[in-house]
Design a protein around this motif. Sequence first.
Motif, PDB file in Angstrom:
ATOM      1  N   GLN A 104       0.844  -1.197   0.000  1.00  0.00           N
ATOM      2  CA  GLN A 104       0.000   0.000   0.000  1.00  0.00           C
ATOM      3  C   GLN A 104       0.875   1.241   0.000  1.00  0.00           C
ATOM      4  O   GLN A 104       1.980   1.229   0.524  1.00  0.00           O
ATOM      5  CB  GLN A 104      -0.944  -0.007   1.196  1.00  0.00           C
ATOM      6  N   ALA A 105       0.396   2.306  -0.592  1.00  0.00           N
ATOM      7  CA  ALA A 105       1.193   3.518  -0.763  1.00  0.00           C
ATOM      8  C   ALA A 105       1.724   4.033   0.579  1.00  0.00           C
ATOM      9  O   ALA A 105       2.904   3.966   0.851  1.00  0.00           O
ATOM     10  CB  ALA A 105       0.362   4.585  -1.453  1.00  0.00           C
ATOM     11  N   THR A 106       0.876   4.562   1.389  1.00  0.00           N
ATOM     12  CA  THR A 106       1.264   5.043   2.707  1.00  0.00           C
ATOM     13  C   THR A 106       0.303   4.457   3.721  1.00  0.00           C
ATOM     14  O   THR A 106      -0.892   4.744   3.665  1.00  0.00           O
ATOM     15  CB  THR A 106       1.212   6.585   2.765  1.00  0.00           C
ATOM     16  N   PRO A 107       0.801   3.631   4.637  1.00  0.00           N
ATOM     17  CA  PRO A 107      -0.103   3.042   5.627  1.00  0.00           C
ATOM     18  C   PRO A 107      -0.795   4.116   6.457  1.00  0.00           C
ATOM     19  O   PRO A 107      -0.186   5.111   6.851  1.00  0.00           O
ATOM     20  CB  PRO A 107       0.824   2.199   6.498  1.00  0.00           C
ATOM     21  N   SER A 108      -2.061   3.920   6.724  1.00  0.00           N
ATOM     22  CA  SER A 108      -2.820   4.870   7.534  1.00  0.00           C
ATOM     23  C   SER A 108      -2.417   4.745   9.003  1.00  0.00           C
ATOM     24  O   SER A 108      -1.843   3.738   9.418  1.00  0.00           O
ATOM     25  CB  SER A 108      -4.318   4.595   7.384  1.00  0.00           C
ATOM     26  N   ALA A 113      -1.501   1.514  13.905  1.00  0.00           N
ATOM     27  CA  ALA A 113      -1.914   1.196  15.278  1.00  0.00           C
ATOM     28  C   ALA A 113      -2.331  -0.273  15.388  1.00  0.00           C
ATOM     29  O   ALA A 113      -2.011  -0.946  16.375  1.00  0.00           O
ATOM     30  CB  ALA A 113      -3.063   2.105  15.702  1.00  0.00           C
ATOM     31  N   GLN A 114      -3.011  -0.776  14.383  1.00  0.00           N
ATOM     32  CA  GLN A 114      -3.432  -2.177  14.388  1.00  0.00           C
ATOM     33  C   GLN A 114      -2.230  -3.114  14.350  1.00  0.00           C
ATOM     34  O   GLN A 114      -2.154  -4.069  15.121  1.00  0.00           O
ATOM     35  CB  GLN A 114      -4.355  -2.452  13.199  1.00  0.00           C
ATOM     36  N   ILE A 115      -1.304  -2.847  13.447  1.00  0.00           N
ATOM     37  CA  ILE A 115      -0.113  -3.692  13.341  1.00  0.00           C
ATOM     38  C   ILE A 115       0.701  -3.633  14.631  1.00  0.00           C
ATOM     39  O   ILE A 115       1.195  -4.643  15.120  1.00  0.00           O
ATOM     40  CB  ILE A 115       0.751  -3.286  12.126  1.00  0.00           C
ATOM     41  N   ARG A 116       0.817  -2.452  15.203  1.00  0.00           N
ATOM     42  CA  ARG A 116       1.566  -2.312  16.458  1.00  0.00           C
ATOM     43  C   ARG A 116       0.953  -3.177  17.559  1.00  0.00           C
ATOM     44  O   ARG A 116       1.659  -3.859  18.290  1.00  0.00           O
ATOM     45  CB  ARG A 116       1.617  -0.843  16.893  1.00  0.00           C
ATOM     46  N   SER A 178      11.396   2.404  13.987  1.00  0.00           N
ATOM     47  CA  SER A 178      12.311   3.352  13.340  1.00  0.00           C
ATOM     48  C   SER A 178      11.632   4.620  12.842  1.00  0.00           C
ATOM     49  O   SER A 178      12.178   5.316  12.000  1.00  0.00           O
ATOM     50  CB  SER A 178      13.003   2.669  12.156  1.00  0.00           C
ATOM     51  N   ASP A 179      10.473   4.916  13.360  1.00  0.00           N
ATOM     52  CA  ASP A 179       9.710   6.092  12.932  1.00  0.00           C
ATOM     53  C   ASP A 179       9.373   6.057  11.454  1.00  0.00           C
ATOM     54  O   ASP A 179       9.154   7.086  10.831  1.00  0.00           O
ATOM     55  CB  ASP A 179      10.448   7.390  13.274  1.00  0.00           C
ATOM     56  N   ARG A 180       9.409   4.879  10.876  1.00  0.00           N
ATOM     57  CA  ARG A 180       8.954   4.653   9.507  1.00  0.00           C
ATOM     58  C   ARG A 180       9.604   5.590   8.497  1.00  0.00           C
ATOM     59  O   ARG A 180       8.948   6.175   7.645  1.00  0.00           O
ATOM     60  CB  ARG A 180       7.428   4.731   9.466  1.00  0.00           C
ATOM     61  N   VAL A 181      10.934   5.745   8.612  1.00  0.00           N
ATOM     62  CA  VAL A 181      11.678   6.600   7.688  1.00  0.00           C
ATOM     63  C   VAL A 181      11.621   6.025   6.275  1.00  0.00           C
ATOM     64  O   VAL A 181      11.356   6.735   5.312  1.00  0.00           O
ATOM     65  CB  VAL A 181      13.143   6.759   8.159  1.00  0.00           C
ATOM     66  N   LEU A 182      11.859   4.732   6.154  1.00  0.00           N
ATOM     67  CA  LEU A 182      11.769   4.048   4.856  1.00  0.00           C
ATOM     68  C   LEU A 182      10.378   3.447   4.711  1.00  0.00           C
ATOM     69  O   LEU A 182       9.754   3.084   5.702  1.00  0.00           O
ATOM     70  CB  LEU A 182      12.797   2.914   4.777  1.00  0.00           C
TER      71      LEU A 182
END
Length: 197
Positions: A104-108, A113-116, A178-182
């Motif tokens: 997906q382009a950019t996860p919402s 929150a769900q994955i976490r 990692s704060d989702r940099v990549l």
Amino acid sequence: MQSDEAVETGLRARKKLTTRQALARAALRLAVERGPGNVRREDIAAAVDVSLRTFTNYFSSKEEAIVSLAIDRAAGIGVALRGRPAAEPLGEALIAAFVEQHAQATPSREWIAQIRVIVCAPELQGAYLTALAGIERLLAEAIAERTGTDVRLDLHPRAVAAAACAAERVAIGYWLDSDRVLPLAEVLRQAIGQVVR
């Protein structure tokens, strides 16, 4: 023309799938809102307006319901691998199959929150790892088909499936920390590439 019985069977199967997915979505939403420890099976059933008995027809525990959507997505990896070009090297095909599930382009924020919750909540680890073991088995079967081996007699498909699934789990945890940099797809590509090439 389909018989009435076949149409009825198809309709019943679709209704069951719809109910199962509604229960899974409600379970995950409640786990994110309240924390997994504060969700009861009765809460999940009530959120979908079904009985507790209906809930237990689909899931053996609230934990299984909470992680089920992530596991359903992961189950698509074996299907995706089978759909890759036969001439593509196994490592490249595996990377593509895993990345496809998270492309997906950019996860919402909701998805993050769900994955976490699914990968980080201690009370869900047992259900998550149990389900992943099943996914690993399905992936090993797909690898065996692709490589012309027998999953019962050859260690290679199982070892590759286990390594790739572990790399995916680690990549998702790393990405969340990692704060989702990549983009997640790139982190997955790197992690899985390290263990399947």
